[in-house]
Design a protein around this motif. Structure first.
Motif, mmCIF file in Angstrom:
data_model
loop_
_atom_site.group_PDB
_atom_site.id
_atom_site.type_symbol
_atom_site.label_atom_id
_atom_site.label_comp_id
_atom_site.label_asym_id
_atom_site.label_seq_id
_atom_site.Cartn_x
_atom_site.Cartn_y
_atom_site.Cartn_z
ATOM 1 N N LEU A 38 -40.830 21.879 -0.362
ATOM 2 C CA LEU A 38 -40.847 22.335 1.021
ATOM 3 C C LEU A 38 -41.488 21.276 1.910
ATOM 4 O O LEU A 38 -42.097 20.315 1.434
ATOM 5 C CB LEU A 38 -41.618 23.651 1.129
ATOM 6 C CG LEU A 38 -41.195 24.765 0.159
ATOM 7 C CD1 LEU A 38 -42.108 25.965 0.313
ATOM 8 C CD2 LEU A 38 -39.746 25.153 0.383
ATOM 9 N N GLU A 289 -31.054 20.840 0.139
ATOM 10 C CA GLU A 289 -30.755 21.884 1.123
ATOM 11 C C GLU A 289 -29.886 22.962 0.487
ATOM 12 O O GLU A 289 -28.693 23.081 0.751
ATOM 13 C CB GLU A 289 -30.083 21.292 2.358
ATOM 14 C CG GLU A 289 -30.958 20.310 3.111
ATOM 15 C CD GLU A 289 -30.299 19.773 4.368
ATOM 16 O OE1 GLU A 289 -29.262 20.321 4.781
ATOM 17 O OE2 GLU A 289 -30.821 18.801 4.935
ATOM 18 N N THR A 317 -35.284 22.891 0.591
ATOM 19 C CA THR A 317 -34.738 23.963 1.418
ATOM 20 C C THR A 317 -35.498 24.082 2.725
ATOM 21 O O THR A 317 -36.665 23.696 2.820
ATOM 22 C CB THR A 317 -34.786 25.318 0.678
ATOM 23 O OG1 THR A 317 -34.130 26.320 1.462
ATOM 24 C CG2 THR A 317 -36.224 25.773 0.448
ATOM 25 N N HIS A 318 -34.794 24.622 3.741
ATOM 26 C CA HIS A 318 -35.413 25.021 4.996
ATOM 27 C C HIS A 318 -35.150 26.498 5.230
ATOM 28 O O HIS A 318 -35.226 26.983 6.356
ATOM 29 C CB HIS A 318 -34.853 24.196 6.163
ATOM 30 C CG HIS A 318 -35.165 22.739 6.076
ATOM 31 N ND1 HIS A 318 -34.304 21.811 5.542
ATOM 32 C CD2 HIS A 318 -36.273 22.043 6.435
ATOM 33 C CE1 HIS A 318 -34.849 20.610 5.582
ATOM 34 N NE2 HIS A 318 -36.044 20.719 6.123
ATOM 35 N N TYR A 333 -45.167 21.065 -1.638
ATOM 36 C CA TYR A 333 -45.085 20.807 -0.200
ATOM 37 C C TYR A 333 -45.281 19.319 0.038
ATOM 38 O O TYR A 333 -46.205 18.700 -0.503
ATOM 39 C CB TYR A 333 -46.157 21.600 0.552
ATOM 40 C CG TYR A 333 -46.089 21.458 2.056
ATOM 41 C CD1 TYR A 333 -45.264 22.290 2.809
ATOM 42 C CD2 TYR A 333 -46.856 20.512 2.723
ATOM 43 C CE1 TYR A 333 -45.191 22.167 4.189
ATOM 44 C CE2 TYR A 333 -46.800 20.383 4.103
ATOM 45 C CZ TYR A 333 -45.968 21.218 4.833
ATOM 46 O OH TYR A 333 -45.901 21.089 6.200
ATOM 47 N N ASN A 357 -42.108 30.036 7.537
ATOM 48 C CA ASN A 357 -41.945 28.828 8.348
ATOM 49 C C ASN A 357 -43.166 27.918 8.285
ATOM 50 O O ASN A 357 -43.071 26.736 8.620
ATOM 51 C CB ASN A 357 -41.659 29.201 9.804
ATOM 52 C CG ASN A 357 -40.251 29.738 9.989
ATOM 53 O OD1 ASN A 357 -39.308 29.235 9.400
ATOM 54 N ND2 ASN A 357 -40.102 30.771 10.789
ATOM 55 N N LEU A 360 -42.280 25.137 6.112
ATOM 56 C CA LEU A 360 -41.062 24.409 6.456
ATOM 57 C C LEU A 360 -41.279 23.458 7.623
ATOM 58 O O LEU A 360 -40.330 22.832 8.098
ATOM 59 C CB LEU A 360 -39.939 25.395 6.794
ATOM 60 C CG LEU A 360 -39.582 26.389 5.688
ATOM 61 C CD1 LEU A 360 -38.551 27.396 6.179
ATOM 62 C CD2 LEU A 360 -39.066 25.666 4.451
#
Length: 584
Positions: A38, A289, A317-318, A333, A357, A360
């Protein structure tokens, strides 16, 4: 150290990247299952996947460019090394020149003990980018020598890559080294196709003008003593091979259509299905992604399938849906400095569910409560000069002092840089906060004493207290006066009347109302008094209102020495220079 059992699938135990693209130096020890990576944009997540893809590439990449080198410093080159555990039946044991295993001690590959009491056998694979823009693949031996890391060995390890490129259909065609090519394993197919296609009468398909042009060229060749009898047929050569033009098709309403022409999500799932058909094979899988082209329910299905595959998987991924689905994955992260660190799944579980979020963004600031979120959002909007989302800055609600501290400790335990915005809370946990401050510096903001409201109220002159109380964003001014009247036991209605009657008690009474403090002896009405905080600034909008008043009431010069270093720290994190002041 007891002898370990070889794994059933290839597992990268340690990955080191030096001077590759935007990564100067990185060392990572990923998990053996699904690794969910992330972080915000442009922090290096895809570069990490590209590094793994390069060192395990089933083909020899043809070209490099100067942008593959850190800072475009071609002379210094780049290196990618993977310490990898391989199954017993791996092709590495069948090479002409044997590759000898190292021993894994939990952190690195070490020379095996002579008595045979070693850790898990692992191999050190390396790819180097030279100053000649060439790639050199090597196997590093425990005796200090190096051997070749051939294509066939890399291909036997296995790599499936689902990239973020919508046009990627490589694994659906017979490109050399693709998933489909490895599945069919028909080594003679290319030569048979070439023979069949070479017999095709391509010249007969030409128009009359083209036929004449070809005949004229044949005459010119004859005049210049070049080979004659020119014709057209399918030939091999540099670039795409003949077999690479062959791909999977599937029926759609009675018409066979190339799978490459189907949607991105279908292509991705099809490529993974091809890889799964290779019996007894669990290739290292890279998914950049994971949400690309997939609806939320298909994201869930894909993540679940990857978690149950038994292979080592690397996913970026987002998507909050993908994060929620990855219940068995190791979470990592990548912060704004490009470093990768673990996220403790137990300690961040609540925050992962409430505010995915936060994991992200490029830079995440964990604020103590909603008031702090609102205040910091307005403050940093001024400091950055544009919406926070433009810079990948996210302010997350920590949900209270204790949880904010625990969350920041968990987030920063892996060497990551998450910021914070918190109160002093009467000096609670000084040692723990000090440890965080030593790591984060000014990116962690805490009031030297007291809370947000105390510091803003303390900076407000007597003559501006009425303006501080006035609700400039709504119609709560009268309600705020009522909270003061109740606390002072007065029937006064206007602010001047309240101020006159309160005297020296006005400021502390206003602060008690803003904090929702319950007066001594009024515990039976605890709920009513605590609700006063929401009438004042205990809300997201209240925090924004309070930040706005810092500037409209001219309070900023008093608070600037405390807040400006934090603002500049966030600016630095997103690549902006420091400033001497905020716009008024």
């Amino acid at each position: 150290m007891s002898e370990a059992v070889a794994p059933r699938a290839a597992i990268i135990r340690r990955l080191s990247i030096t001077r590759f693209r935007g990564i100067g130096n990185l060392i990572w020890r990923p998990g053996s299952g699904v690794n969910l990576i992330l972080g915000g944009g442009d922090v290096g997540k895809t570069t990490v996947l590209d590094a793994i893809g390069l060192i395990l590439s089933p083909v020899n990449p043809s070209t490099l460019s100067d942008t593959d080198y850190f800072g475009r410093d071609i002379e210094s080159g780049f290196e990618i090394e993977a310490v990898i555990a391989l199954p017993v039946d791996s092709a590495i044991s069948a090479q002409v020149r044997p590759a000898w295993p190292w021993a894994w001690d939990g952190k690195d590959a070490v020379v095996p003990a002579l008595d045979g009491d070693s850790g898990e056998p692992v191999y050190r694979l390396k790819v180097r980018g030279t100053e000649d823009l060439e790639l050199i693949y090597e196997v590093l031996q425990p005796d200090g020598s190096t051997g070749n890391l051939p294509v066939m060995l890399r291909r036997s390890i296995g790599l499936v890559r689902l990239s973020g490129d919508d046009r990627n259909d490589r694994d659906l065609r017979l490109v050399q080294g693709s998933a489909l090519d490895r599945l069919l394993s028909d080594k003679g197919l290319r030569s048979r196709l070439a023979s069949e296609l070479a017999e095709a009468e391509v010249k007969d398909a030409l128009g009359d003008a083209a036929k004449k042009a070809l005949a004229d060229l044949d005459n010119t060749f004859s005049e210049r003593s070049l080979p004659v009898g020119l014709d057209l047929s399918i030939t091999g050569g540099q670039g795409a091979s003949i077999a690479s033009l062959v791909g999977l098709t599937a029926d759609r309403n009675g018409i066979p259509l190339p799978l490459a022409s189907w949607g991105a999500g279908t292509r991705r799932l099809a490529a993974l299905a091809i890889a799964e058909q290779r019996q007894g094979d669990r290739p290292v899988t890279i998914v950049d992604e994971v949400e690309r082209g997939l609806e939320p329910y298909r994201q869930h299905a894909l993540v679940e399938k990857l978690q149950d595959s038994g292979a080592q998987v690397f996913v970026t991924t987002h998507s909050p849906d993908a994060i929620a689905a990855a219940s068995k994955a190791s979470l990592w992260y990548v912060d704004y400095t490009g470093q990768i660190g673990p996220l403790d799944t137990n300690k961040v579980a609540r925050h992962r569910a409430n505010d995915p979020n936060a994991f992200l963004a490029r830079v995440t600031i964990v604020a103590e409560g909603l008031t702090e979120v609102g205040f910091a959002s307005i403050l940093l909007r001024r400091a950055l000069g544009a919406p926070l989302s433009q810079f990948g800055v996210h302010i997350s609600n920590g949900g209270g002092h204790e949880y904010t501290l625990e969350l920041l400790e968990a987030l920063n335990s892996g060497g990551l840089s998450f910021g914070g915005f918190a109160d002093d809370e009467n000096g609670k946990h000084p040692t723990r906060w000090k440890a965080l401050e030593d790591v984060l510096g000014p990116l962690l903001f805490r009031w030297p004493k007291g809370c947000l409201e105390e510091n803003v109220f303390g900076a407000t002159p007597e003559g501006k207290l009425e303006a501080l109380m006035a609700d400039t964003l709504g119609d709560r001014t009268g309600m705020r006066r009522q909270t003061l009247a109740l606390r002072l036991g007065l029937d006064a209605k206007t602010f001047p009347e309240l101020a006159t009657a309160a005297g020296d008690r006005l400021r502390p009474t206003m602060l008690d109302a803003a904090l929702g403090t319950v007066p001594a002896g009024r515990e039976e009405d605890k709920g009513a008094y605590k609700s006063h905080g929401g009438t004042w600034f205990k809300s997201l909008s209240g925090g924004r209102e309070l930040a706005g008043k810092v500037f409209t009431l001219g309070l900023w010069p008093s608070l600037k020495p405390q807040l400006l270093p934090f603002c500049n720290s966030v600016r630095s994190a997103v690549g902006l220079p420091s400033i001497e002041d905020l716009p008024q």
